[in-house]
Motif scaffolding. Structure first.
Motif, PDB file in Angstrom:
ATOM      1  N   THR A 221     -31.025-130.963-107.973  1.00  0.00           N
ATOM      2  CA  THR A 221     -32.206-130.358-108.586  1.00  0.00           C
ATOM      3  C   THR A 221     -33.465-130.799-107.848  1.00  0.00           C
ATOM      4  O   THR A 221     -33.513-131.864-107.241  1.00  0.00           O
ATOM      5  CB  THR A 221     -32.329-130.768-110.063  1.00  0.00           C
ATOM      6  OG1 THR A 221     -32.415-132.193-110.142  1.00  0.00           O
ATOM      7  CG2 THR A 221     -31.158-130.276-110.880  1.00  0.00           C
ATOM      8  N   GLY A 222     -34.489-129.968-107.928  1.00  0.00           N
ATOM      9  CA  GLY A 222     -35.780-130.320-107.338  1.00  0.00           C
ATOM     10  C   GLY A 222     -35.829-130.090-105.836  1.00  0.00           C
ATOM     11  O   GLY A 222     -34.910-129.538-105.228  1.00  0.00           O
ATOM     12  N   SER A 227     -34.686-135.436-103.472  1.00  0.00           N
ATOM     13  CA  SER A 227     -33.472-134.613-103.467  1.00  0.00           C
ATOM     14  C   SER A 227     -32.649-134.887-102.227  1.00  0.00           C
ATOM     15  O   SER A 227     -31.413-134.946-102.276  1.00  0.00           O
ATOM     16  CB  SER A 227     -33.852-133.127-103.533  1.00  0.00           C
ATOM     17  OG  SER A 227     -34.520-132.832-104.739  1.00  0.00           O
ATOM     18  N   GLY A 228     -33.339-135.058-101.074  1.00  0.00           N
ATOM     19  CA  GLY A 228     -32.631-135.347 -99.830  1.00  0.00           C
ATOM     20  C   GLY A 228     -31.902-136.674 -99.882  1.00  0.00           C
ATOM     21  O   GLY A 228     -30.759-136.799 -99.410  1.00  0.00           O
ATOM     22  N   ILE A 229     -32.551-137.689-100.459  1.00  0.00           N
ATOM     23  CA  ILE A 229     -31.913-139.010-100.571  1.00  0.00           C
ATOM     24  C   ILE A 229     -30.681-138.940-101.470  1.00  0.00           C
ATOM     25  O   ILE A 229     -29.627-139.507-101.167  1.00  0.00           O
ATOM     26  CB  ILE A 229     -32.928-140.042-101.108  1.00  0.00           C
ATOM     27  CG1 ILE A 229     -33.993-140.323-100.040  1.00  0.00           C
ATOM     28  CG2 ILE A 229     -32.237-141.327-101.533  1.00  0.00           C
ATOM     29  CD1 ILE A 229     -35.142-141.176-100.525  1.00  0.00           C
ATOM     30  N   ARG A 271     -33.635-136.573-111.187  1.00  0.00           N
ATOM     31  CA  ARG A 271     -32.785-135.663-110.442  1.00  0.00           C
ATOM     32  C   ARG A 271     -31.330-135.719-110.946  1.00  0.00           C
ATOM     33  O   ARG A 271     -30.890-136.698-111.531  1.00  0.00           O
ATOM     34  CB  ARG A 271     -32.796-135.998-108.949  1.00  0.00           C
ATOM     35  CG  ARG A 271     -34.160-135.905-108.274  1.00  0.00           C
ATOM     36  CD  ARG A 271     -34.591-134.460-108.131  1.00  0.00           C
ATOM     37  NE  ARG A 271     -35.661-134.316-107.163  1.00  0.00           N
ATOM     38  CZ  ARG A 271     -36.952-134.357-107.453  1.00  0.00           C
ATOM     39  NH1 ARG A 271     -37.319-134.525-108.705  1.00  0.00           N
ATOM     40  NH2 ARG A 271     -37.867-134.211-106.517  1.00  0.00           N
ATOM     41  N   SER A 272     -30.610-134.649-110.702  1.00  0.00           N
ATOM     42  CA  SER A 272     -29.164-134.586-110.946  1.00  0.00           C
ATOM     43  C   SER A 272     -28.620-133.542-109.971  1.00  0.00           C
ATOM     44  O   SER A 272     -29.384-132.946-109.206  1.00  0.00           O
ATOM     45  CB  SER A 272     -28.861-134.198-112.396  1.00  0.00           C
ATOM     46  OG  SER A 272     -29.364-132.906-112.686  1.00  0.00           O
ATOM     47  N   PHE A 394     -36.962-119.308-101.339  1.00  0.00           N
ATOM     48  CA  PHE A 394     -37.373-120.348-102.270  1.00  0.00           C
ATOM     49  C   PHE A 394     -36.328-121.449-102.455  1.00  0.00           C
ATOM     50  O   PHE A 394     -36.634-122.492-103.013  1.00  0.00           O
ATOM     51  CB  PHE A 394     -37.691-119.730-103.640  1.00  0.00           C
ATOM     52  CG  PHE A 394     -38.894-118.839-103.627  1.00  0.00           C
ATOM     53  CD1 PHE A 394     -40.169-119.384-103.649  1.00  0.00           C
ATOM     54  CD2 PHE A 394     -38.768-117.460-103.589  1.00  0.00           C
ATOM     55  CE1 PHE A 394     -41.294-118.578-103.634  1.00  0.00           C
ATOM     56  CE2 PHE A 394     -39.882-116.645-103.577  1.00  0.00           C
ATOM     57  CZ  PHE A 394     -41.148-117.204-103.595  1.00  0.00           C
ATOM     58  N   ASP A 395     -35.101-121.221-102.020  1.00  0.00           N
ATOM     59  CA  ASP A 395     -34.056-122.227-102.214  1.00  0.00           C
ATOM     60  C   ASP A 395     -33.142-122.244-100.992  1.00  0.00           C
ATOM     61  O   ASP A 395     -33.019-121.244-100.283  1.00  0.00           O
ATOM     62  CB  ASP A 395     -33.250-121.904-103.477  1.00  0.00           C
ATOM     63  CG  ASP A 395     -32.503-123.116-104.013  1.00  0.00           C
ATOM     64  OD1 ASP A 395     -32.616-124.204-103.410  1.00  0.00           O
ATOM     65  OD2 ASP A 395     -31.803-122.983-105.030  1.00  0.00           O
TER      66      ASP A 395
END
Length: 405
Positions: A221-222, A227-229, A271-272, A394-395
């Motif tokens: 998410t995010g 999110s990358g980590i 995050r998840s 967007f994603d």
């Protein structure tokens, strides 16, 4: 003759009365002085400005009735605007004037009248610009705040841009290399990931330990560095458990989740991620974990859609997810295969706001299933981009195609 003169006098008085009425109704204060700055006439607005009765104003000196300051300093009589006007040496200027209950900012303009007798008179127009100046000061302060915010935003954008660059590099660095995929003899594999402008946290991996192929696909998410980590943590955990030969899907995902959950708590993050883990060995496929639908494609192009909602739980939301984990078993024959993807494909929108959708994905896959995994991947991605057209991405867009040889 006397009668005619009387008529003229009445007409003059009527005209002067109309002029006084007109001048008295305008918003600016108007005052007329003689050569000695004695007030000969003024309108009602001037009476209100100096807060005195009209009868108490006429015949008095404007220098005394209208004391002014400029930039905090008292204006001396020789520098008073009425004196400068009478000398024909005046330009419109702003002054401060202390009214009974409040300070005012006055914009004073004037004109010198010269008569045939050689006498002079001064006519001053006085406009209260206090509110305008306050608005100007407010605008200046607002502009200063906007400028400061813009500088802050520029700095933040630079920081975010650096974060996004790091995230993109992280995503690309941990993807399986083409030679790794080619080394898996039993499967024809092609993978694709295209980071969005704002970079999400898509993850996919294909790992081989002995005869077992572990395939992972997920979506954090995010956006950005966090999110990358989390994506890198997930890849590390999947590889570690794969190297440990953990074959039990419940133990695999439960252990992975506890590690990720504890790290998310330490990061104080919200995050998840969705994550599906597929284990393949000798034509047998096991699917576990909650993610998008898994597409099982048969050799003739027929597609079976496996809903993974009941096969797991989002990773990182809770420390104990073992009760929610299940798995589905599939056998792959020659020509059968699997298509995995993230919602960056199915939810990709065109300019009209229409999503690409799962049905179109299935249709494109089925139409091209007789091709190689690489060619199928290229056809799907080309169709997704054709759908998106000029719309911003967007994603992240992630696709993994595997075919049983």
């Amino acid at each position: 003759m006397e009668r005619d003169l009387a008529i003229i006098v009445r007409e003059l008085r009527a005209t002067l009365g109309k002029m006084e009425l007109a001048l008295g109704s305008i918003d600016e204060a108007i005052v007329w002085t003689g050569e000695d700055a004695t007030i000969q006439w003024c309108n009602t607005r001037f009476d209100q400005l100096v807060d005195k009765l009209h009868i108490a104003i006429l015949g008095n000196s404007l220098l005394e009735l209208l004391p002014l300051t400029r930039q905090g300093d008292m204006v001396t009589p020789v520098n008073h605007p009425v004196v400068a006007v009478l000398q024909n040496a005046y330009r419109t200027t702003e002054y401060e004037f202390q009214q009974v209950d409040q300070p005012l900012i006055l914009e004073i303009s004037g004109a010198c009248l010269e008569f045939k007798t050689g006498e002079r008179a001064a006519v001053l127009t006085i406009r209260d610009v206090t509110e305008r100046k306050r608005m100007e000061e407010t605008l200046i302060l607002a502009n200063q705040e906007i400028t400061a915010l813009n500088r802050k935003l520029e700095a933040e954008n630079l920081r975010m841009s650096a974060e996004l660059d790091v995230t993109r590099k992280l995503q690309q660095m941990i993807l399986p290399r083409s030679e790794e995929l080619a080394a898996i003899a039993s499967l024809d594999i092609a993978g694709f990931m295209e980071p969005a402008d704002e970079v999400g946290g898509d993850y996919y991996d294909v790992l081989q330990c002995d005869e077992v192929i572990t395939i992972g696909i997920g979506d954090v998410t995010g956006h950005g560095l966090e999110s990358g980590i989390l994506m890198v943590m997930t890849q590390t955990a999947v590889r570690t458990l794969s190297e440990m030969r953990e074959a039990d899907p419940v133990k695999f995902l439960d252990t992975l989740n506890r590690a990720i959950y504890q790290n998310i708590q330490r990061m104080n993050s919200d995050r998840s991620l969705t994550l599906a883990i597929l284990n393949y060995a000798d034509h047998q496929l096991s699917i576990s974990g909650q993610h998008e639908e898994t597409l099982i494609v048969r050799a003739n192009g027929a597609i079976e859609r496996i809903n993974t909602k009941n096969l797991g739980f989002p990773i990182g939301l809770d420390d104990a997810i073992a009760p929610f984990i299940s798995h589905a078993s599939i056998r792959l024959e020659s020509g059968d295969g699997i298509v995995l993807y993230t919602d960056g494909i199915t939810e990709a929108e065109n300019l009209a706001g229409e999503q690409y959708g799962i049905e179109r994905l299935c249709g494109t896959v089925a139409q091209n299933w007789q091709m190689t995994a690489e060619e199928i991947k290229q056809r799907v991605i080309a169709d997704v981009h054709h759908h998106i057209d000029e719309q911003k991405i967007f994603d992240d867009i992630t696709l993994l195609v595997l075919k049983q040889k």
